[in-house]
Design a protein around this motif. Structure first.
Motif, PDB file in Angstrom:
ATOM      1  N   ARG A  38       0.837  -1.206   0.000  1.00 36.68           N
ATOM      2  CA  ARG A  38       0.000   0.000   0.000  1.00 36.68           C
ATOM      3  C   ARG A  38       0.870   1.254   0.000  1.00 36.68           C
ATOM      4  O   ARG A  38       0.523   2.260  -0.608  1.00 36.68           O
ATOM      5  CB  ARG A  38      -0.940  -0.003   1.206  1.00 36.68           C
ATOM      6  CG  ARG A  38      -2.088  -1.016   1.089  1.00 36.68           C
ATOM      7  CD  ARG A  38      -3.199  -0.692   2.062  1.00 36.68           C
ATOM      8  NE  ARG A  38      -4.333  -1.582   1.914  1.00 36.68           N
ATOM      9  CZ  ARG A  38      -5.290  -1.466   0.989  1.00 36.68           C
ATOM     10  NH1 ARG A  38      -5.217  -0.476   0.102  1.00 36.68           N
ATOM     11  NH2 ARG A  38      -6.298  -2.302   0.937  1.00 36.68           N
ATOM     12  N   ASP A  42      -5.489   0.021  -5.401  1.00 42.70           N
ATOM     13  CA  ASP A  42      -5.998  -1.075  -4.580  1.00 42.70           C
ATOM     14  C   ASP A  42      -5.882  -2.382  -5.354  1.00 42.70           C
ATOM     15  O   ASP A  42      -5.748  -2.400  -6.570  1.00 42.70           O
ATOM     16  CB  ASP A  42      -7.452  -0.828  -4.199  1.00 42.70           C
ATOM     17  CG  ASP A  42      -7.778  -1.379  -2.816  1.00 42.70           C
ATOM     18  OD1 ASP A  42      -7.022  -2.248  -2.335  1.00 42.70           O
ATOM     19  OD2 ASP A  42      -8.778  -0.955  -2.223  1.00 42.70           O
ATOM     20  N   GLY A  84      -7.849  -0.827   3.979  1.00 42.90           N
ATOM     21  CA  GLY A  84      -7.911   0.408   3.209  1.00 42.90           C
ATOM     22  C   GLY A  84      -9.320   0.921   3.050  1.00 42.90           C
ATOM     23  O   GLY A  84     -10.135   0.868   3.969  1.00 42.90           O
ATOM     24  N   GLY A  85      -9.610   1.428   1.862  1.00 44.54           N
ATOM     25  CA  GLY A  85     -10.907   2.043   1.610  1.00 44.54           C
ATOM     26  C   GLY A  85     -11.986   1.072   1.203  1.00 44.54           C
ATOM     27  O   GLY A  85     -13.071   1.499   0.794  1.00 44.54           O
ATOM     28  N   ASP A  86     -11.738  -0.208   1.298  1.00 48.66           N
ATOM     29  CA  ASP A  86     -12.736  -1.218   0.952  1.00 48.66           C
ATOM     30  C   ASP A  86     -13.747  -1.297   2.097  1.00 48.66           C
ATOM     31  O   ASP A  86     -13.592  -2.081   3.035  1.00 48.66           O
ATOM     32  CB  ASP A  86     -12.048  -2.568   0.736  1.00 48.66           C
ATOM     33  CG  ASP A  86     -13.003  -3.643   0.236  1.00 48.66           C
ATOM     34  OD1 ASP A  86     -14.230  -3.443   0.338  1.00 48.66           O
ATOM     35  OD2 ASP A  86     -12.520  -4.686  -0.236  1.00 48.66           O
ATOM     36  N   GLY A  87     -14.781  -0.463   2.013  1.00 49.91           N
ATOM     37  CA  GLY A  87     -15.732  -0.356   3.114  1.00 49.91           C
ATOM     38  C   GLY A  87     -16.451  -1.651   3.417  1.00 49.91           C
ATOM     39  O   GLY A  87     -16.665  -1.995   4.585  1.00 49.91           O
ATOM     40  N   ARG A 132     -14.084  -4.042   5.182  1.00 48.29           N
ATOM     41  CA  ARG A 132     -13.786  -3.545   6.521  1.00 48.29           C
ATOM     42  C   ARG A 132     -14.973  -3.793   7.449  1.00 48.29           C
ATOM     43  O   ARG A 132     -14.809  -4.253   8.580  1.00 48.29           O
ATOM     44  CB  ARG A 132     -13.454  -2.063   6.452  1.00 48.29           C
ATOM     45  CG  ARG A 132     -12.923  -1.494   7.755  1.00 48.29           C
ATOM     46  CD  ARG A 132     -12.589  -0.014   7.614  1.00 48.29           C
ATOM     47  NE  ARG A 132     -11.359   0.193   6.873  1.00 48.29           N
ATOM     48  CZ  ARG A 132     -10.390   1.013   7.280  1.00 48.29           C
ATOM     49  NH1 ARG A 132     -10.505   1.677   8.399  1.00 48.29           N
ATOM     50  NH2 ARG A 132      -9.299   1.158   6.555  1.00 48.29           N
ATOM     51  N   MET A 147     -14.929   3.774  11.915  1.00 54.34           N
ATOM     52  CA  MET A 147     -15.665   3.694  10.652  1.00 54.34           C
ATOM     53  C   MET A 147     -16.979   4.471  10.752  1.00 54.34           C
ATOM     54  O   MET A 147     -17.385   5.150   9.793  1.00 54.34           O
ATOM     55  CB  MET A 147     -15.931   2.230  10.309  1.00 54.34           C
ATOM     56  CG  MET A 147     -16.450   2.011   8.900  1.00 54.34           C
ATOM     57  SD  MET A 147     -16.413   0.271   8.440  1.00 54.34           S
ATOM     58  CE  MET A 147     -17.146   0.334   6.803  1.00 54.34           C
ATOM     59  N   ARG A 170     -16.674   8.112  10.108  1.00 53.05           N
ATOM     60  CA  ARG A 170     -16.340   8.495   8.738  1.00 53.05           C
ATOM     61  C   ARG A 170     -17.497   8.349   7.772  1.00 53.05           C
ATOM     62  O   ARG A 170     -17.648   9.165   6.861  1.00 53.05           O
ATOM     63  CB  ARG A 170     -15.154   7.654   8.233  1.00 53.05           C
ATOM     64  CG  ARG A 170     -13.895   7.887   9.046  1.00 53.05           C
ATOM     65  CD  ARG A 170     -12.760   6.934   8.684  1.00 53.05           C
ATOM     66  NE  ARG A 170     -11.668   7.097   9.628  1.00 53.05           N
ATOM     67  CZ  ARG A 170     -10.729   8.048   9.538  1.00 53.05           C
ATOM     68  NH1 ARG A 170     -10.746   8.870   8.506  1.00 53.05           N
ATOM     69  NH2 ARG A 170      -9.798   8.153  10.437  1.00 53.05           N
ATOM     70  N   ARG A 171     -18.313   7.315   7.956  1.00 56.47           N
ATOM     71  CA  ARG A 171     -19.349   7.017   6.966  1.00 56.47           C
ATOM     72  C   ARG A 171     -20.706   6.901   7.632  1.00 56.47           C
ATOM     73  O   ARG A 171     -20.861   6.180   8.620  1.00 56.47           O
ATOM     74  CB  ARG A 171     -19.028   5.710   6.235  1.00 56.47           C
ATOM     75  CG  ARG A 171     -17.814   5.771   5.328  1.00 56.47           C
ATOM     76  CD  ARG A 171     -17.544   4.417   4.702  1.00 56.47           C
ATOM     77  NE  ARG A 171     -18.747   3.814   4.175  1.00 56.47           N
ATOM     78  CZ  ARG A 171     -19.011   2.498   4.180  1.00 56.47           C
ATOM     79  NH1 ARG A 171     -18.134   1.654   4.691  1.00 56.47           N
ATOM     80  NH2 ARG A 171     -20.126   2.027   3.678  1.00 56.47           N
ATOM     81  N   GLU A 179     -19.832  10.072   3.165  1.00 50.34           N
ATOM     82  CA  GLU A 179     -18.739  10.449   4.056  1.00 50.34           C
ATOM     83  C   GLU A 179     -19.164  11.650   4.895  1.00 50.34           C
ATOM     84  O   GLU A 179     -19.688  12.631   4.371  1.00 50.34           O
ATOM     85  CB  GLU A 179     -17.479  10.798   3.266  1.00 50.34           C
ATOM     86  CG  GLU A 179     -16.296  11.140   4.143  1.00 50.34           C
ATOM     87  CD  GLU A 179     -15.026  11.403   3.358  1.00 50.34           C
ATOM     88  OE1 GLU A 179     -14.027  11.829   3.959  1.00 50.34           O
ATOM     89  OE2 GLU A 179     -15.042  11.191   2.131  1.00 50.34           O
ATOM     90  N   HIS A 228     -13.045  13.545  11.163  1.00 54.24           N
ATOM     91  CA  HIS A 228     -13.263  12.150  11.521  1.00 54.24           C
ATOM     92  C   HIS A 228     -12.388  11.747  12.712  1.00 54.24           C
ATOM     93  O   HIS A 228     -11.476  12.463  13.094  1.00 54.24           O
ATOM     94  CB  HIS A 228     -12.923  11.240  10.339  1.00 54.24           C
ATOM     95  CG  HIS A 228     -13.679  11.559   9.096  1.00 54.24           C
ATOM     96  ND1 HIS A 228     -13.182  11.281   7.840  1.00 54.24           N
ATOM     97  CD2 HIS A 228     -14.890  12.142   8.896  1.00 54.24           C
ATOM     98  CE1 HIS A 228     -14.054  11.666   6.920  1.00 54.24           C
ATOM     99  NE2 HIS A 228     -15.097  12.195   7.532  1.00 54.24           N
TER     100      HIS A 228
END
Length: 669
Positions: free
Chosen positions: A210, A217, A256-259, A262, A288, A291-292, A629, A634
């Protein structure tokens, strides 16, 4: 030692500087590194003076670095000291790579180049702590990336220590972006490690990849992390052994950004057999959620299950997460209500968090336990609010818990008034006054106690509370007493004259003392917020100052000043056309980039007050609501409440602008 310090007296240290001024004291620190009883303190002193907090490489740094690294290579010096010295070198190199070049002394590059040559042999030092620190420092050798990558990989082949091996992998990942093409060989090496058998190595390889390929990704990353998290023991995830909360958070972060991945990982780890793994998953869930917005439906049900966790701190954390999420936690209100007594929750901090969570829901079942706390010695809430990043479970403040409970003042006031009368410290008196202030007119029965405080060090906060109560308080306090307070404010509180004058004006509608005190500050670069607020409170009577406010309106494009000045100008003139464009310009960037702070939310609330003439703000207000987001900073306990408040303000503004907007609004996710 004499060879290691050769030439130290030939340097004009008085001409060099560190964070605290002249570097004349640096030679003494360097000499003390060779005195066993002083070495640890000397290393700390060098870190504080030469590196300080980063952001700049001072002129003393290149002069000191060669001596620092010579000491770091000396086996006679304690391993912990040697590691700290190597870390100092790495920290300086990191700063040189990342700081504004203006703040990096011109002498640094040549000295760092020599330092790299000195550090490479330390990769083979007998002490693992030195090898780890050397590898970490060498990861900053961007100008010699190819050479250092080769050295790191060569050492990896013979390195027996697992923590050192992962540090070597990290270093390769950090340097690959700075290597001369082609670097596919190193990338392939990292990919092979990612497919290996050792869990810690596999995760380290994911992190390195990374770093090596930022912004890119690969589905293999999530697959590898999932295989490790759900196919191996937590003790194997990172060198050092044992399940650790921080390791869980770190490992989940590698997704990472793979919601989706995660969220799935967090849900599964929340049911892990080990309590510290569940604790780490709780923290990852909180992050998390901060953030979202969509994470609320994805994670909150699983978090709520941990309200009955066997580990007390996990129950506390789960209650805090639910409280953070406010009305989204309504399905678990009964479970929280069962936790507000000693019988239902024996762990007081968890019990306190359940009381707070219910207060966030507006659930009246928080009122009796709070009344009991106010009446007893065991309050369980602090007198100060904490504004901090991260997920520390510090005590919540009394104001955070009780500010929204003014409707229940009839129950809470008797114990609160008694507590206020007996409060032994300024901290407690201040907190209780602030709570009464938040209740406004509902706090009127406490007027006698507040008047008694006007002769104490809590006068500022007592008068704020009286002003918030309103006309009935104004009738109860002789104006002569208030004027005497303005003439002789509490000693040792430089803010008192300003605060007292403002509160006095709000209580009595006599704003002359505040105008006399604050108007001179209107033209100064700082301190303009309060004068502008004061002028706005004058309404149309502030017309003589409108021209000056117009001059201030374009001074800053965002922040508190445009808000306060625009608000004052609008309240004085009633003209929205000259302030709405300024307000929209102040909030628009945050709808795109996030990070909206308090002034942005207050600006949106002002747009709601302005109503239909604020129509140019509609696209920005809708952008705040449409994003998944969160638009606020955050990573803190305040992220979700602040985002909820911002969204509520945006919905109110859209509704005020147009009834048609009601059909376009979406409920909070």
């Amino acid at each position: 030692m004499s060879d290691a310090l050769a030439g130290i007296d030939d340097i004009d240290w008085a001409e060099l500087e560190h964070a605290y001024g002249t570097a004349e004291d640096v030679p003494g620190m360097l000499r003390d590194l060779y005195r066993s009883e002083k070495a640890a303190d000397a290393a700390d002193d060098l870190l504080v003076h030469v590196y300080h907090q980063g952001g700049a490489v001072c002129s003393a740094a290149p002069a000191a670095l060669p001596y620092v690294l010579r000491a770091a290579a000396d086996p006679a010096i304690a391993p912990a000291v040697r590691r700290e010295l190597l870390e100092l070198g790495g920290s300086l190199a990191y700063t040189a790579n990342t700081a504004d070049p203006r703040f990096v002394t011109d002498a640094w590059p040549a000295v760092w180049d020599q330092a790299v040559s000195d550090l490479l042999p330390v990769l083979h030092d007998p002490a693992p702590t030195s090898r780890i620190a050397a590898a970490d420092a060498l990861a900053e050798a961007r100008h010699r990336a190819d050479e250092v990558i080769a050295a790191l990989r060569a050492r990896w082949l013979v390195e027996p220590d697992q923590e050192s091996r992962t540090q070597l992998i990290d270093g390769v990942g950090s340097l690959v972006p700075h290597a001369d093409p082609p670097c596919e060989d190193s990338l392939d090496w990292l990919r092979q490690l990612m497919q290996g058998a050792e869990p810690a190595t596999r995760l380290a390889a994911v992190r390195a990849l990374r770093r090596a390929l930022p912004g890119e990704d690969d589905s293999a990353y999530a697959r590898t992390v999932s295989e490790v998290l759900f196919g191996s023991e937590p003790a194997t995830w990172k060198p050092g052994g044992g399940a650790r909360k921080a390791t869980v958070v770190w490992a989940i972060g590698l997704l990472g950004g793979d919601g989706a991945s995660r969220a799935e990982a967090i849900r599964r780890l929340l049911t892990h057999v080990h309590p510290l793994v569940r604790a780490g998953a709780l923290e990852a869930a909180a992050d998390m959620l901060s953030r979202r917005r969509s994470a609320v439906t994805e994670l909150l049900p699983e978090v709520a299950r941990l309200l009955s966790d066997a580990e007390p701190d996990n129950r506390l954390f789960a209650a805090r997460v639910l409280g953070m999420c406010g009305y989204a936690a309504r399905p678990w209100a009964d479970t929280l209500a069962a936790m507000v007594t000693d019988e239902g929750e024996p762990y007081l901090p968890a019990q306190s968090h359940a009381v707070w969570a219910l207060s966030r829901l507006g659930d009246a079942r928080c009122v009796p336990p709070l009344a009991r706390r106010l009446a007893g010695e065991r309050l369980g809430f602090s007198y100060h609010s904490v504004h901090a990043d991260g997920w520390g479970t510090y005590e919540l403040s009394l104001t955070e818990v009780g500010a929204g409970l003014g409707a229940h003042a009839d129950v809470l006031l008797p114990p609160l008034r008694a507590r206020l009368s007996a409060a032994p410290t300024l901290d407690e008196r201040r907190a209780l006054c602030q709570l009464l202030e938040s209740w406004g007119a509902a706090a009127a029965p406490a007027i006698p106690e507040l008047i008694d405080l006007l002769d104490t060090d809590a006068a500022v906060w007592a008068l704020d509370a009286l002003a918030a109560i309103g006309p009935v308080a104004a009738e109860a306090v002789p104006e002569s007493r208030l004027r005497a307070l303005l003439d002789a404010p509490p000693e040792g509180q430089p803010f008192a004259p300003r605060c007292l004058a403002l509160a006095y004006g709000r209580l009595t509608e006599d704003r002359e003392p505040a105008l006399e005190l604050l108007l001179p500050k209107l033209g100064e670069p700082y301190g303009q917020g309060n004068p502008a607020t004061l002028l706005g409170e004058l309404g149309s009577a502030g017309a003589p100052y409108a021209a000056r406010l117009r001059e201030l309106l374009p001074v800053h494009e965002e922040g508190w000043l445009p808000l306060r000045v625009a608000e004052a100008l609008w309240k004085i003139t009633g003209r929205a056309d000259e302030v709405v464009p300024v307000l929209v310009r102040a909030i628009a960037p945050f709808a795109e980039r996030g990070g909206a702070y308090r002034a942005i939310t207050e600006t949106v609330k002002l747009l709601a007050e302005i109503g239909a003439p604020a129509a140019p703000a509609e696209p920005v207000l809708k952008a705040f609501l449409d994003a998944d987001e969160r638009s606020v900073p955050h990573g803190t306990w305040r992220s979700v409440p602040e985002d909820d408040e911002l969204c509520a303000a945006a919905r109110a503004a859209l509704l005020a602008i147009s009834d048609d907007g009601l059909h376009e609004l979406q409920p909070p996710r």
